[in-house]
Design a protein around this motif. Structure first.
Motif: not given
Length: 172
Positions: A6-10, A85-100
């Motif tokens: 996943q790619l997530a944007y604020k 601030s009103g700013t927007e943009g890419l916040h995170h990329a999401a990854l599946f992991v075996d053990d958090l």
């Protein structure tokens, strides 16, 4: 391999951002979950409210999340995009992991500290680790539970079957 799921944007406005993303990339439809219910949320080890809403859609083979934080308290989102601030943009990329827990420890050893650890009301834990120095954005880590992978599959299937109508769909 830790593949990007996943790619997530604020964003400042879920509906406007979903419409703009769809126009630019053909993504959608977007499923909106308002005021995501959390059992707990810690930012830098301190319990903090994290009142946010998200819109989830499919962008090719990757889910896209558009997220708005409603409250002013500290969070991983506000680390990159200060409240007001009103700013927007890419916040995170999401990854599946075996053990958090092991993955959080691994990233911390590699210089990417834990910024936020939250658990949804349904029991799904997710963590933001600060990879801004190396990647320019954060990473979100979570274990691929049946509930979570089912949600990803539902979003992908909706995109495959989508007729281009009803861009925004409410969840919950």
């Amino acid at each position: 391999m830790l593949a990007v799921r996943q790619l997530a944007y604020k964003v400042n406005d879920l509906e406007a951002a979903a419409a703009a993303h769809h126009r630019a990339f053909g993504s959608g439809p977007f499923f909106v979950l308002r005021h995501v219910a959390l059992a707990s949320s810690q930012h830098r080890g301190i319990e903090q409210p994290f009142d946010h809403s998200s819109a989830y859609g499919q962008w090719g083979s990757v889910m896209v999340e558009l997220v708005v934080q409603h409250n002013a308290e500290p969070s991983a989102l506000h680390e990159m995009f200060p409240h007001g601030s009103g700013t927007e943009g890419l916040h995170h990329a999401a990854l599946f992991v075996d053990d958090l827990e092991a993955s959080i420890a691994r990233f911390e050893r590699e210089g990417a500290p834990l910024e936020q650890l939250s658990v949804t009301a349904g029991g799904t834990a997710f963590a933001f680790v600060d990879t801004r120095a190396s990647l320019g954005h954060m990473l979100e880590l979570y274990e691929p539970t049946p509930q979570l992978t089912g949600f990803y599959a539902m979003i992908a299937k909706a995109a495959e079957e989508w007729d281009g109508k009803e861009l925004i769909r409410e969840l919950g």
